[in-house]
Each structure stands twice: as C-alpha cells, then as structure tokens.
Design an enzyme around this catalytic site. Structure first.
Site, PDB file in Angstrom:
ATOM      1  N   ASP A 210      10.886   7.021  -4.915  1.00 47.20           N
ATOM      2  CA  ASP A 210       9.966   5.908  -4.667  1.00 47.20           C
ATOM      3  C   ASP A 210      10.648   4.572  -4.943  1.00 47.20           C
ATOM      4  O   ASP A 210      11.598   4.497  -5.725  1.00 47.20           O
ATOM      5  CB  ASP A 210       8.730   6.039  -5.570  1.00 47.20           C
ATOM      6  CG  ASP A 210       9.119   6.120  -7.050  1.00 47.20           C
ATOM      7  OD1 ASP A 210      10.069   6.869  -7.367  1.00 47.20           O
ATOM      8  OD2 ASP A 210       8.496   5.427  -7.874  1.00 47.20           O
ATOM      9  N   GLU A 211      10.133   3.533  -4.322  1.00 51.04           N
ATOM     10  CA  GLU A 211      10.465   2.143  -4.648  1.00 51.04           C
ATOM     11  C   GLU A 211      11.968   1.903  -4.816  1.00 51.04           C
ATOM     12  O   GLU A 211      12.390   1.200  -5.744  1.00 51.04           O
ATOM     13  CB  GLU A 211       9.743   1.714  -5.940  1.00 51.04           C
ATOM     14  CG  GLU A 211       8.245   1.758  -5.785  1.00 51.04           C
ATOM     15  CD  GLU A 211       7.495   1.489  -7.099  1.00 51.04           C
ATOM     16  OE1 GLU A 211       6.468   0.813  -7.032  1.00 51.04           O
ATOM     17  OE2 GLU A 211       7.923   1.947  -8.162  1.00 51.04           O
TER      18      GLU A 211
END
Ligand code: TNX
Length: 552
Positions: free
Chosen positions: A353-354
């Site tokens: 993620d991210e």
C-alpha cells in the site's frame, strides 16, 4: 489447521440455500428473537430469571427453532466431551475456563457419558455445516453442541456463552440462575475469511494485549488474526539473519516511546494462542513503502547507502526499498523465509500500500520478487489492493481498503483482477477501519476516510460492495485497526467496540438476516456483556443500550 477455503467457501455460500426451508420455518423465530421487546421495554436485558431468546446473539445465526424447556447450569453440571479427541477436550477446558469463575461451579470436563450437562460432540452433523458450522440443542437437562470439526464446536461454544446471562463473563462468583433458552440453533458462516487486523508497528502492543484482543474477537466467531508487523515507525518481529531490524528498527514508535518487538518464541506464542481460539494468523511485512524502520536499521538497503533516522511521526508514503539493489531481494527472501517458517497459516501478507515514493516500474519489480519469495516459502500471497496494479500471482488475495472517494478507475482495477481470479478480502475504510473516529467528538482515531458511526459500519453488503466483482471472488471481511493514535488495550476497546461485532456479523451471517433495526437491538443487548468483560465501549446514540447495573 483447516482445509483450504475454496470448497468450504462454496459450501458456506450454499448453506443459506441448503438450509432455506429450515430458515423459512424459523424466520419467525429469528425475528421474534431479534426483536427482543425487552430491550426497549425493560431497559435491555431479559429479566434476571428469563433466559436470553435463542436468536439474540451476534453474529445472527442461520436458523433458530426456539421451544421446549430451558436448560440450567447447576453445581452438578459436567462438560462431557464423550469419546472424542484431545482437541475437543481442550475446547471443553476452554469453556470450563469461561464458566467457572462466574458460576463458581466445578464443571468437570469428562469423557464419561452421563445423563446430561453440556455435551460437545464431533461428527454426525449435517455435511452442509462445513468446517465451521455447528448445531446447538438446548432442553431440560442438557445442551448439546455438535459439529463436524473442532472449529465448529468452538463457534458453538461462543453461541452458548452469549445465550447465558451477561454476568457469566465476570471473573468473580455471581448469582445464578444460569439458564439457556430451549430449542435448536443451526449455524454456519457465510464467508470463510472473517478477520481482524492489529497494527503493532505504530504503537507496540504486548503479547498480553494481543491475547486480550484475540479473546475478545473470538466471541464473535472471527477466525483470522492479521498482524501488521512492520512499518515506518517500528519493526516488530525478530529476524535472525537481519537482527538490527528488531533491536534497532523496533526500538521506538509513534510519539517516541520505547516500542518493542516479539522474539520468535513470543510470536509463536501468539500463533499458538490464536490457534487455540481457532484464529489463523496472517503476518504482514509491508513493502516496498512503509519500510523506514528497516531502512534505518541497514544502510545498505537504501539506494544512496545512507540510513535515515528512525521515524516517530504519522506521515505515510515517504519510504521505499531500493529496486535496483540485489541486497533488497536477499533481504526480502530472508525475512519472508523466517516469518513463513514461524507461521503455520496459509497466508503471508506483503503489504504493497501507499508506495508513493516508488516508481510504478520499481513497485512492480519488487512485488513480483516478493510474491515469488512467498510462494517459494510455501505461503499464499496477500497484499493490499494496490497489488492489483502490479501482477498478482495466481491464487493471490487482494485486500480492498478503498472507500467512497476511491476513484472508479481504482475500483475497476480491483474488479478486473477479481474477474481474472484474484480473490478479495474486503476492508472498506469508511466501514470497517476501526481506527476511524465515530463522530467529530471521538478523541482517538483518524478521519481521513470519514466519520464511521456504528450503523454506517454495519450497513453494507460484502457481496454487493465492489460492483462487478464475481461473488465467489470475495473470501470475506476484515476489520483493521491502525494504531497511530492508539497506545493500549483501553484504546483498542474504545475503537473496536461496538463496531467489531458488526464486521463479524457481515462475515458470518446470511445476507437475509441483515437488518439494522433488529441488529441494533441485538447489539444493544451486548452492552452489559462488554462491561462484564471489562470493555469500556463507545455508547453510540444510534443503539438503544440498556441501563447497566452498577459496577460491583
Ligand atoms: C492507511 S490502509 C494505511 C495505513 C494507515 C491507515 C490509517 C493502508 C493499507 N494503509 O498505513 O495506518 O491508513 O487509517
């Protein structure tokens, strides 16, 4: 611990249909049980001597056939695990451990047959109950829980617990009577994956705190414990081949506190404890972003060869592993190998993620190599749904954490992956991120995905949530707790309760039972049970909580 989900998932999904006739017969039973008129009229709990209506549990059961005399625990009650395995005996001992402190009864666990008592029986149950279903039959003289597998018995035991008065949860002797309404509950889950996640990186939680949460969620038939073991702020698991990860990378946390990490034997103890509550552990090592703690521990992992300082703030998206260096892949393989070796469960979660500081090309390269490492070490890949922007390997599971502002294109990417065989676990952030504030006045938590009151958290359908995703791509639901603002068990309690039981119900109960107006009454009835368990929960004004007895 349990057979692979694919078949079980199909059975679970078929169950509401298989039991359709039973459900029809008993729908009235469910609704009358759920309507719980006492909840509004008499301040919530059934009158002291009246047993709780059979259907008044969370998650709602598949079917309930109330009737007949209630069962009552007495000082002479035995827990009978007739002729069965050591595992069934352990479930009997677990049940005795729950019931002894508050009843004060001896509750011997025995495999000698006898006239009555609480019976735990393996086998003979309807095959459509699958690996986690059970039947519970209560009447004069006995309560019998029958299941095909131990996990089903364990879930049946949770139903029995909820059918007993709230004060059964207290740890000092309380007054009886200890009655269970007469009748039969037949039950099995809608989804095979019903998870919670705890972020132990942003703030470190002790083994005791982790066990407490596992015990709390087991009551709602949660079967997966995802533990977020690494992030920018802290590395929380000992890795022999890269020792500084834990000793240095684990030495702080958000706000600059001392942090901590689990030794291998502590981690194994978490795994063992979770298994004793029929939860499978999914360890997460987040990459290529969320890696500052690792980058700070080993200079060579950085593209420029310079270790950054440890980080104690709450920003995301600034760190990245270095795709161009061979050492990165040695690191990934070593870490995944050691974590996989400690983990009996099927899955290993590699985050993803991210990764805002990683180019798309580098992201795809690192995730490809990480997925291969997971496979080499015998595990199934899980990743956050951004993994669908790279190339998920066959069999991978993507955890969707989007929310109402997630772009149509991002959703579509996940839906397309699901159409191509990627399986999904749903964790929509504006529904089941338990670290989101309830209201603007909630002291703890974050609000980037919006304010998430109890009704909003409960009122959605996992099967319909991602339009276009094949129904059988959805493995289930997971409720994560991120810990930027949470430092101890009290903080977890305040955010998880009362939303967690709703997430558990979305994973377990047939879609047909989904109804806020009846759910909120069943949830309200849990309030005094939370209190009896020492949980200081958020008294949402959306829920008609009963008056609670004064603390003793
Ligand atoms: C997003 S959800 C994150 C986490 C944060 C969380 C806070 C996800 C996969 N990443 O890094 O802790 O929001 O709510």
């Amino acid at each position: 611990m349990r057979p692979h989900t694919a078949r079980r998932g199909a059975l679970s999904r078929a169950l509401p249909r298989l039991l359709g006739s039973l459900l029809l017969v008993t729908a009235a039973g469910i609704s009358s049980a759920c309507a719980a008129p006492e909840a509004s009229a008499a301040g919530g709990a059934p009158a002291a001597s009246e047993p709780r209506p059979l259907g008044q549990i969370v998650p709602a059961p598949v079917s309930v056939r109330p009737g007949g005399s209630p069962y009552a625990l007495t000082p002479a009650t035995a827990i009978r695990v007739d002729g069965s395995s050591g595992e069934v005996r352990r479930i009997g001992e677990y049940l005795a451990g729950v019931l002894r402190p508050s009843t004060g009864y001896a509750l011997p666990v025995t495999d000698r047959s006898g006239p009555g008592g609480i019976r735990l029986r393996l086998g003979s149950a309807d095959t459509s109950l699958g690996a986690e279903g059970y039947t519970l039959t209560s009447g004069r003289g006995s309560v019998t829980i029958t299941a095909r597998k131990p996990a089903g018995l364990f879930h049946g035991v949770q139903t029995l617990r909820q059918l007993l008065p709230d004060r059964i949860e207290r740890d000092s002797v309380q007054k009886g009577p200890w009655k269970v309404a007469g009748g039969t509950v037949t039950d099995a889950p809608r989804y095979g994956y019903r998870g919670v996640m705890l972020d132990v990186s942003r703030h470190f939680f002790s083994v005791a705190e982790v066990k407490r949460y596992i015990d709390q969620v087991a009551l709602y038939k949660i079967n997966t414990f995802h533990i977020h073991l690494s992030d920018d702020q802290g590395w929380r698991i000992a890795v022999d081949s890269w020792p500084n990860l834990a000793t240095y990378g684990g030495s702080t946390e958000v706000g600059g506190g001392p942090g901590g990490y689990y030794t291998k034997s502590q981690y194994k103890e978490i795994v063992r404890y979770a298994a004793s509550r029929y939860l499978e552990v999914v360890p997460e090592i987040d990459m290529p972003g969320h890696t500052n703690a690792a980058l700070a521990s080993y200079a060579e992992l950085n593209c420029d060869g310079v270790a950054p300082p440890l980080y104690t703030g709450i920003k995301v998206g600034f760190s990245s592993l270095c795709a161009a260096k061979d050492v990165t892949y040695r690191f990934i393989d070593d870490v995944i190998g050691e974590v996989a070796a400690l983990t009996p469960g099927r899955y290993l979660h590699i985050g993803g993620d991210e990764a805002h500081s990683t180019s798309h090309e580098d992201y795809a390269r690192i995730m490809e190599r990480a997925q291969a490492a997971v496979g080499r070490h015998g595990k199934t890949v899980m990743g956050w749904h951004q993994l669908t922007g790279a190339s998920p390997v066959e069999g991978a599971v993507a955890q969707y954490w989007g929310y109402d502002k997630t772009s149509a294109a991002d959703r579509q990417q996940v839906v397309d992956a699901a159409k191509n065989g990627t399986r999904l676990v749903l964790s929509p952030a504006d529904r089941v991120y338990l670290d989101m504030k309830y209201t603007a006045d909630t002291v703890l938590g974050l609000k980037w995905a919006g304010l998430v009151e109890v009704q909003r958290s409960y009122d959605w359908d996992p099967a319909a949530y991602l339009t276009g995703a094949p129904a059988d791509s959805v493995l289930g639901v997971e409720a994560p707790i991120w810990a930027e603002t949470l430092t101890d068990s009290d903080d977890i309690d305040a955010m998880a309760f009362p939303r967690l039981p709703g997430a558990a119900e979305l994973g377990w109960s047939p879609a047909e039972t989904h109804d806020w107006d009846t759910y909120k009454l069943r949830l309200a009835a849990l309030g005094p049970r939370f209190t009896a368990m020492g949980i200081d929960y958020y008294r949402s004004p959306q829920v008609p909580w009963p008056a609670e007895p004064a603390e003793d």
